[in-house]
Design an enzyme around this catalytic site. Sequence first.
Site, PDB file in Angstrom:
ATOM      1  N   GLU A   5      39.063   0.703  24.690  1.00  0.00           N
ATOM      2  CA  GLU A   5      38.054   1.611  25.223  1.00  0.00           C
ATOM      3  C   GLU A   5      37.066   1.482  23.757  1.00  0.00           C
ATOM      4  O   GLU A   5      37.488   2.250  22.485  1.00  0.00           O
ATOM      5  CB  GLU A   5      38.590   2.877  25.336  1.00  0.00           C
ATOM      6  CG  GLU A   5      37.186   3.572  26.557  1.00  0.00           C
ATOM      7  CD  GLU A   5      38.084   4.623  27.136  1.00  0.00           C
ATOM      8  OE1 GLU A   5      39.598   4.991  26.768  1.00  0.00           O
ATOM      9  OE2 GLU A   5      37.016   5.790  27.126  1.00  0.00           O
ATOM     10  N   ARG A  11      54.006   1.351  20.526  1.00  0.00           N
ATOM     11  CA  ARG A  11      52.529   1.836  19.362  1.00  0.00           C
ATOM     12  C   ARG A  11      53.720   1.204  18.247  1.00  0.00           C
ATOM     13  O   ARG A  11      54.302   2.028  18.122  1.00  0.00           O
ATOM     14  CB  ARG A  11      52.929   3.566  19.888  1.00  0.00           C
ATOM     15  CG  ARG A  11      52.236   3.314  21.198  1.00  0.00           C
ATOM     16  CD  ARG A  11      51.467   4.729  21.411  1.00  0.00           C
ATOM     17  NE  ARG A  11      50.371   5.412  20.981  1.00  0.00           N
ATOM     18  CZ  ARG A  11      49.234   4.628  21.587  1.00  0.00           C
ATOM     19  NH1 ARG A  11      49.130   4.558  22.578  1.00  0.00           N
ATOM     20  NH2 ARG A  11      47.968   4.731  21.034  1.00  0.00           N
ATOM     21  N   LYS A  71      42.378   8.009  18.232  1.00  0.00           N
ATOM     22  CA  LYS A  71      41.211   7.635  18.862  1.00  0.00           C
ATOM     23  C   LYS A  71      40.316   8.895  18.216  1.00  0.00           C
ATOM     24  O   LYS A  71      39.647   9.870  18.204  1.00  0.00           O
ATOM     25  CB  LYS A  71      40.212   7.171  19.415  1.00  0.00           C
ATOM     26  CG  LYS A  71      40.592   5.680  18.814  1.00  0.00           C
ATOM     27  CD  LYS A  71      40.319   4.696  19.962  1.00  0.00           C
ATOM     28  CE  LYS A  71      40.402   4.100  21.270  1.00  0.00           C
ATOM     29  NZ  LYS A  71      40.232   3.169  22.106  1.00  0.00           N
TER      30      LYS A  71
HETATM   31  P1  ATP Z   1      44.293   6.203  21.297  1.00  0.00           P
HETATM   32  O1  ATP Z   1      44.527   7.061  22.070  1.00  0.00           O
HETATM   33  O2  ATP Z   1      44.033   5.824  19.857  1.00  0.00           O
HETATM   34  O3  ATP Z   1      42.279   6.208  21.662  1.00  0.00           O
HETATM   35  P2  ATP Z   1      43.880   4.107  23.343  1.00  0.00           P
HETATM   36  O4  ATP Z   1      45.236   3.288  23.026  1.00  0.00           O
HETATM   37  O5  ATP Z   1      43.566   4.844  24.431  1.00  0.00           O
HETATM   38  O6  ATP Z   1      44.512   4.471  21.917  1.00  0.00           O
HETATM   39  P3  ATP Z   1      42.060   1.466  23.917  1.00  0.00           P
HETATM   40  O7  ATP Z   1      41.550   1.373  23.342  1.00  0.00           O
HETATM   41  O8  ATP Z   1      42.694   1.637  24.876  1.00  0.00           O
HETATM   42  O9  ATP Z   1      43.293   2.999  23.039  1.00  0.00           O
HETATM   43  O10 ATP Z   1      43.385   0.141  23.521  1.00  0.00           O
HETATM   44  C1  ATP Z   1      43.562  -1.114  23.145  1.00  0.00           C
HETATM   45  C2  ATP Z   1      44.282  -1.713  23.105  1.00  0.00           C
HETATM   46  O11 ATP Z   1      45.301  -1.489  21.930  1.00  0.00           O
HETATM   47  C3  ATP Z   1      45.347  -0.956  24.396  1.00  0.00           C
HETATM   48  O12 ATP Z   1      46.050  -2.065  24.912  1.00  0.00           O
HETATM   49  C4  ATP Z   1      46.652  -0.566  23.574  1.00  0.00           C
HETATM   50  O13 ATP Z   1      47.936   0.194  24.255  1.00  0.00           O
HETATM   51  C5  ATP Z   1      46.348  -0.698  22.216  1.00  0.00           C
HETATM   52  N1  ATP Z   1      46.563  -0.063  21.361  1.00  0.00           N
HETATM   53  C6  ATP Z   1      46.617   1.202  20.882  1.00  0.00           C
HETATM   54  N2  ATP Z   1      47.240   2.060  19.989  1.00  0.00           N
HETATM   55  C7  ATP Z   1      47.657   1.310  19.762  1.00  0.00           C
HETATM   56  C8  ATP Z   1      48.881   1.318  18.846  1.00  0.00           C
HETATM   57  N3  ATP Z   1      49.423   2.760  17.836  1.00  0.00           N
HETATM   58  N4  ATP Z   1      49.845   0.831  18.666  1.00  0.00           N
HETATM   59  C9  ATP Z   1      50.642  -0.458  19.271  1.00  0.00           C
HETATM   60  N5  ATP Z   1      49.063  -0.922  19.712  1.00  0.00           N
HETATM   61  C10 ATP Z   1      48.348   0.740  19.931  1.00  0.00           C
HETATM   62 MG    MG Z   2      43.242   4.271  26.397  1.00  0.00          MG
END
Ligand code: ATP
Ligand code: MG
Length: 559
Positions: free
Chosen positions: A38, A262, A272
């Site tokens: 995102e 994660r 983020k």
């Molecule tokens: P955040 O909570 O940091 O905003 P998010 O999961 O909302 O993370 P996205 O941009 O939606 O962020 O994530 C893109 C991809 O990266 C998704 O498939 C998510 O599952 C993966 N991802 C995000 N954070 C992690 C992590 N800490 N370890 C492994 N994969 C991750």
């Molecule tokens: Mg997300």
Amino acid sequence: MSELKHTEEKSLNFIEEIITEDLGSSKYKTIATRFPPEPNGYLHIGHAKSICLNFGLAAKFGGKTNLRFDDTNPVTEETEYVDSIKADIQWLGFKWAEELYASDYFEQLYEFAVKLIKKGLAYVDDSSSEKIAEMKGTPTSPGSESPFRNRGVEENLQLFADMRAGKYKDGERVLRAKIDMASPNMHMRDPVMYRIKHAHHHRTGDKWCIYPMYDFAHGQSDSIEKITHSVCTLEFIPHRPLYDWYIQQLEIFPSHQYEFARLNLTYTVMSKRKLLQLVNEKHVTSWDDPRMPTISGFRRRGFTPESIRDFCDRIGVAKRDNLIDVSLLEFCVREHLNKIASRRMVVFDPLKVIITNWPAEKLEMVNVENNPEDPAGGTREVPFTSELYIEQEDFMENPSKKYFRLAPGQMVRLKSAYIIKCDEVVKDADGKIKEVRCSYLPESKSGADTSGISVKGTLHWVSAAHGIPIEIRLYDRLFKIEDPSNAEGDFKDYINPDSLNAIQNAVAEPALGKSRFDDRYQFLRKGYFCMDKDSSEEKLIFNRTVTLKDTWAKEQKKA
Ligand code: ATP
Ligand code: MG
């Protein structure tokens, strides 16, 4: 070659096992994965794990990986983030098959919603969001059905069209899937598919005022792209029945979701939203502040893509959430930098040494290997003169018995040059040491030493007349405790106030003046460094990527 062997010898992770089976049973001819960020912030090291996994699977099994921006929330998304995400993935060394945006599918997703309405599987709900939340029930008690649940198809179609046409204000209506208000899975209790948001979108502008929810966009986007293995993190397990339900009811390409743990890292935060707070509230200077766990922060700090990929490989693919020790990441970068970094001499806290038996005007260029670990690393010339700098801490007027560095009457070797002996300490009026006067042994030149004398201490040094002034930035952990996200109170209460220590008057050997941002250095006895982007013509600034050894853990034990 050895790297390849490393991966071949490793057993398959559980996702690789599933893929091997799927290909073996001809369920799929070829696989497709995607990385779906995102664009609401910069990527962090957790995303690097997801990138390495998704792109790694496609590479290993001969498939493809799409980069898909999950841009269904117009309020938090920005083009700046899109650009940084692309730059980070490329820097990590991966190439996506196609660059796609969930917003490109808005029309198609709208059609999908219409299809569900026509099948009697979706309805417009006029209830307020509070009322909807109230009717949702709790995990232990069933929800109740909305009074709008049994609207006719025609009415629903008209209302949904009116929602799209902008007839209603934010929050006045939503489109919901008609599934089961008594389902033990809360996500199946008539989830919202569309909400009204009169907001400008970074790509579609003002074309839309209704936006699909994550659950109604993600699986459908996977399906449109014929993604075979949609890999995400564990918190999406309860979403999987809904992911499958939409695909089944829409009768579209059967993408499947698989979940892994994660990545969490000690002494930092990995969300983020939290990282954005650190930037906005100026706890750090920017998203790419070298203390940030962002990919751009690590890059600026001097980490290499190789070291981050190695780290992601070593931690493997887990099914249970865990907290990885940041010293493993530091180990990986140390391993790589040891192989590629050019050695340089930099004195952080200068003390002047006068070589009294070296003619004042004499200049000798000492030829020194750039990297003893790399025969192709070449050599450089380091000027040796009668006035040099050594570290203040490498001299002691009244040394203890085991002090093998410079002290009155004691001998040390100056790295790659000569053995010197301290003859005299010169102090100023206040009794502060001004300089140290030494004599050198002419027959002790490194590589051609016939002096027969062996000394225990070897010091780095810089010629006073040739040294260039530089600033050094030393970094410590951004947080004082291992897991600030799960500690009591606000995570920001645990910020380490001493995470940056800038040294203003360091002196470097002249070869460092020709640095480029990509150059990686080992400053002898000090650690690994790279030039920071804040550098100017007047002042070069270097970041410490990592120390030479993991002294940190030991220091903590002592404290
Ligand atoms: P955040 O909570 O940091 O905003 P998010 O999961 O909302 O993370 P996205 O941009 O939606 O962020 O994530 C893109 C991809 O990266 C998704 O498939 C998510 O599952 C993966 N991802 C995000 N954070 C992690 C992590 N800490 N370890 C492994 N994969 C991750
Ligand atoms: Mg997300």
